[in-house]
Motif scaffolding. Sequence first.
Motif, PDB file in Angstrom:
ATOM      1  N   SER A 123       0.802  -1.220   0.000  1.00  0.00           N
ATOM      2  CA  SER A 123       0.000   0.000   0.000  1.00  0.00           C
ATOM      3  C   SER A 123       0.834   1.269   0.000  1.00  0.00           C
ATOM      4  CB  SER A 123      -0.941   0.009   1.210  1.00  0.00           C
ATOM      5  OG  SER A 123      -0.194  -0.060   2.404  1.00  0.00           O
ATOM      6  N   SER A 124       2.146   1.179   0.127  1.00  0.00           N
ATOM      7  CA  SER A 124       2.993   2.369   0.085  1.00  0.00           C
ATOM      8  C   SER A 124       3.570   2.622  -1.305  1.00  0.00           C
ATOM      9  CB  SER A 124       4.142   2.238   1.087  1.00  0.00           C
ATOM     10  OG  SER A 124       4.998   1.178   0.735  1.00  0.00           O
ATOM     11  N   ASP A 125       3.371   1.703  -2.244  1.00  0.00           N
ATOM     12  CA  ASP A 125       3.940   1.825  -3.583  1.00  0.00           C
ATOM     13  C   ASP A 125       2.922   2.299  -4.604  1.00  0.00           C
ATOM     14  OD1 ASP A 125       5.893  -1.116  -3.054  1.00  0.00           O
ATOM     15  OD2 ASP A 125       6.602   0.951  -3.161  1.00  0.00           O
ATOM     16  N   ALA A 126       3.372   3.172  -5.490  1.00  0.00           N
ATOM     17  CA  ALA A 126       2.613   3.405  -6.715  1.00  0.00           C
ATOM     18  C   ALA A 126       2.812   2.190  -7.610  1.00  0.00           C
ATOM     19  CB  ALA A 126       3.112   4.660  -7.419  1.00  0.00           C
ATOM     20  N   MET A 127       1.816   1.920  -8.440  1.00  0.00           N
ATOM     21  CA  MET A 127       1.872   0.759  -9.325  1.00  0.00           C
ATOM     22  C   MET A 127       1.583   1.197 -10.750  1.00  0.00           C
ATOM     23  SD  MET A 127       2.570  -1.717  -7.259  1.00  0.00           S
ATOM     24  CE  MET A 127       2.282  -3.128  -8.313  1.00  0.00           C
ATOM     25  N   GLY A 128       2.118   0.455 -11.681  1.00  0.00           N
ATOM     26  CA  GLY A 128       1.882   0.809 -13.066  1.00  0.00           C
ATOM     27  C   GLY A 128       1.860  -0.408 -13.966  1.00  0.00           C
ATOM     28  N   TRP A 129       1.264  -0.223 -15.132  1.00  0.00           N
ATOM     29  CA  TRP A 129       1.283  -1.229 -16.190  1.00  0.00           C
ATOM     30  C   TRP A 129       2.011  -0.647 -17.399  1.00  0.00           C
ATOM     31  CZ3 TRP A 129      -0.135  -6.209 -15.752  1.00  0.00           C
ATOM     32  CH2 TRP A 129      -0.968  -6.565 -14.688  1.00  0.00           C
ATOM     33  N   PHE A 130       2.857  -1.472 -17.963  1.00  0.00           N
ATOM     34  CA  PHE A 130       3.606  -1.128 -19.162  1.00  0.00           C
ATOM     35  C   PHE A 130       3.412  -2.258 -20.174  1.00  0.00           C
ATOM     36  CE2 PHE A 130       6.467   2.382 -17.766  1.00  0.00           C
ATOM     37  CZ  PHE A 130       6.065   2.438 -16.434  1.00  0.00           C
ATOM     38  N   ARG A 131       3.763  -1.997 -21.411  1.00  0.00           N
ATOM     39  CA  ARG A 131       3.718  -3.057 -22.412  1.00  0.00           C
ATOM     40  C   ARG A 131       4.891  -2.919 -23.367  1.00  0.00           C
ATOM     41  NH1 ARG A 131      -1.896  -1.056 -25.278  1.00  0.00           N
ATOM     42  NH2 ARG A 131      -1.085   0.775 -26.385  1.00  0.00           N
ATOM     43  N   GLN A 132       5.279  -4.066 -23.901  1.00  0.00           N
ATOM     44  CA  GLN A 132       6.391  -4.102 -24.843  1.00  0.00           C
ATOM     45  C   GLN A 132       6.024  -5.005 -26.001  1.00  0.00           C
ATOM     46  OE1 GLN A 132      10.183  -5.277 -23.167  1.00  0.00           O
ATOM     47  NE2 GLN A 132      11.296  -4.323 -24.857  1.00  0.00           N
ATOM     48  N   ALA A 133       5.889  -4.396 -27.162  1.00  0.00           N
ATOM     49  CA  ALA A 133       5.599  -5.144 -28.381  1.00  0.00           C
ATOM     50  C   ALA A 133       6.908  -5.655 -28.973  1.00  0.00           C
ATOM     51  CB  ALA A 133       4.880  -4.244 -29.381  1.00  0.00           C
ATOM     52  N   PRO A 134       6.855  -6.691 -29.799  1.00  0.00           N
ATOM     53  CA  PRO A 134       8.079  -7.242 -30.397  1.00  0.00           C
ATOM     54  C   PRO A 134       8.881  -6.182 -31.140  1.00  0.00           C
ATOM     55  CG  PRO A 134       6.228  -8.703 -30.788  1.00  0.00           C
ATOM     56  CD  PRO A 134       5.651  -7.454 -30.189  1.00  0.00           C
ATOM     57  N   GLY A 135      10.146  -6.091 -30.809  1.00  0.00           N
ATOM     58  CA  GLY A 135      11.030  -5.149 -31.480  1.00  0.00           C
ATOM     59  C   GLY A 135      10.887  -3.706 -31.048  1.00  0.00           C
ATOM     60  N   LYS A 136      10.090  -3.462 -30.020  1.00  0.00           N
ATOM     61  CA  LYS A 136       9.865  -2.092 -29.558  1.00  0.00           C
ATOM     62  C   LYS A 136      10.229  -1.948 -28.090  1.00  0.00           C
ATOM     63  CE  LYS A 136       6.264  -1.024 -32.917  1.00  0.00           C
ATOM     64  NZ  LYS A 136       4.900  -0.447 -33.126  1.00  0.00           N
ATOM     65  N   GLU A 137      10.318  -0.698 -27.647  1.00  0.00           N
ATOM     66  CA  GLU A 137      10.634  -0.434 -26.251  1.00  0.00           C
ATOM     67  C   GLU A 137       9.403  -0.630 -25.362  1.00  0.00           C
ATOM     68  OE1 GLU A 137      14.172   2.908 -26.858  1.00  0.00           O
ATOM     69  OE2 GLU A 137      12.258   3.461 -25.969  1.00  0.00           O
ATOM     70  N   ARG A 138       9.677  -0.828 -24.092  1.00  0.00           N
ATOM     71  CA  ARG A 138       8.602  -0.902 -23.116  1.00  0.00           C
ATOM     72  C   ARG A 138       8.021   0.498 -22.926  1.00  0.00           C
ATOM     73  NH1 ARG A 138       9.864  -3.912 -17.530  1.00  0.00           N
ATOM     74  NH2 ARG A 138      10.681  -5.349 -19.094  1.00  0.00           N
ATOM     75  N   VAL A 139       6.699   0.599 -22.952  1.00  0.00           N
ATOM     76  CA  VAL A 139       6.048   1.905 -22.825  1.00  0.00           C
ATOM     77  C   VAL A 139       5.002   1.895 -21.726  1.00  0.00           C
ATOM     78  CG1 VAL A 139       6.459   2.532 -25.235  1.00  0.00           C
ATOM     79  CG2 VAL A 139       4.344   1.357 -24.621  1.00  0.00           C
ATOM     80  N   PHE A 140       4.798   3.051 -21.165  1.00  0.00           N
ATOM     81  CA  PHE A 140       3.824   3.242 -20.101  1.00  0.00           C
ATOM     82  C   PHE A 140       2.404   3.068 -20.636  1.00  0.00           C
ATOM     83  CE2 PHE A 140       2.158   4.998 -16.240  1.00  0.00           C
ATOM     84  CZ  PHE A 140       1.088   5.799 -16.618  1.00  0.00           C
ATOM     85  N   VAL A 141       1.567   2.373 -19.867  1.00  0.00           N
ATOM     86  CA  VAL A 141       0.166   2.208 -20.224  1.00  0.00           C
ATOM     87  C   VAL A 141      -0.725   2.921 -19.212  1.00  0.00           C
ATOM     88  CG1 VAL A 141      -1.712   0.554 -20.540  1.00  0.00           C
ATOM     89  CG2 VAL A 141       0.584   0.014 -21.385  1.00  0.00           C
ATOM     90  N   ALA A 142      -0.506   2.620 -17.930  1.00  0.00           N
ATOM     91  CA  ALA A 142      -1.353   3.204 -16.892  1.00  0.00           C
ATOM     92  C   ALA A 142      -0.615   3.161 -15.558  1.00  0.00           C
ATOM     93  CB  ALA A 142      -2.674   2.453 -16.782  1.00  0.00           C
ATOM     94  N   GLY A 143      -0.944   4.116 -14.674  1.00  0.00           N
ATOM     95  CA  GLY A 143      -0.348   4.148 -13.353  1.00  0.00           C
ATOM     96  C   GLY A 143      -1.386   4.541 -12.318  1.00  0.00           C
ATOM     97  N   ILE A 144      -1.132   4.146 -11.077  1.00  0.00           N
ATOM     98  CA  ILE A 144      -2.064   4.441  -9.999  1.00  0.00           C
ATOM     99  C   ILE A 144      -1.270   4.765  -8.737  1.00  0.00           C
ATOM    100  CG2 ILE A 144      -2.287   1.994  -9.334  1.00  0.00           C
ATOM    101  CD1 ILE A 144      -5.294   2.599  -8.811  1.00  0.00           C
TER     102      ILE A 144
END
Length: 119
Positions: A30-51
């Motif tokens: 409960s003290s951490d912010a959390m996030g979702w990222f995604r990485q498509a083949p051949g691409k960098e990991r990118v931010f999707v959503a954070g809370i």
Amino acid sequence: QVQLVESGGGLVQTGGSLKLSCAASGRTFSSDAMGWFRQAPGKERVFVAGISYNGERTYYADSVKGRFTISRDNAKNLVYLQMNSLKAEETAVYYCGAGPRPLGSYDYWGQGTQVTVSS
């Protein structure tokens, strides 16, 4: 240390929905912010959503606003990503991350879960 384990990925048709889960263990979730990222083949990991740590603030990439929803249950040490109206180009490995701020750097990562959207 924080351990993160994603689940809920799979194969879905264009326009379909999936709900990803991320289970956290190892310290006070409960003290951490959390996030979702995604990485498509051949691409960098990118931010999707954070809370934020308490769930009061959420942030989304422009490409997913209105279709994806991030949420968390601190009593269960879980964070979710509800994905609706999925597009083929959103096929990627989706990662859960933990850090001090939703839009900052992330210190811990899960192993990822594959999401494949078929057209």
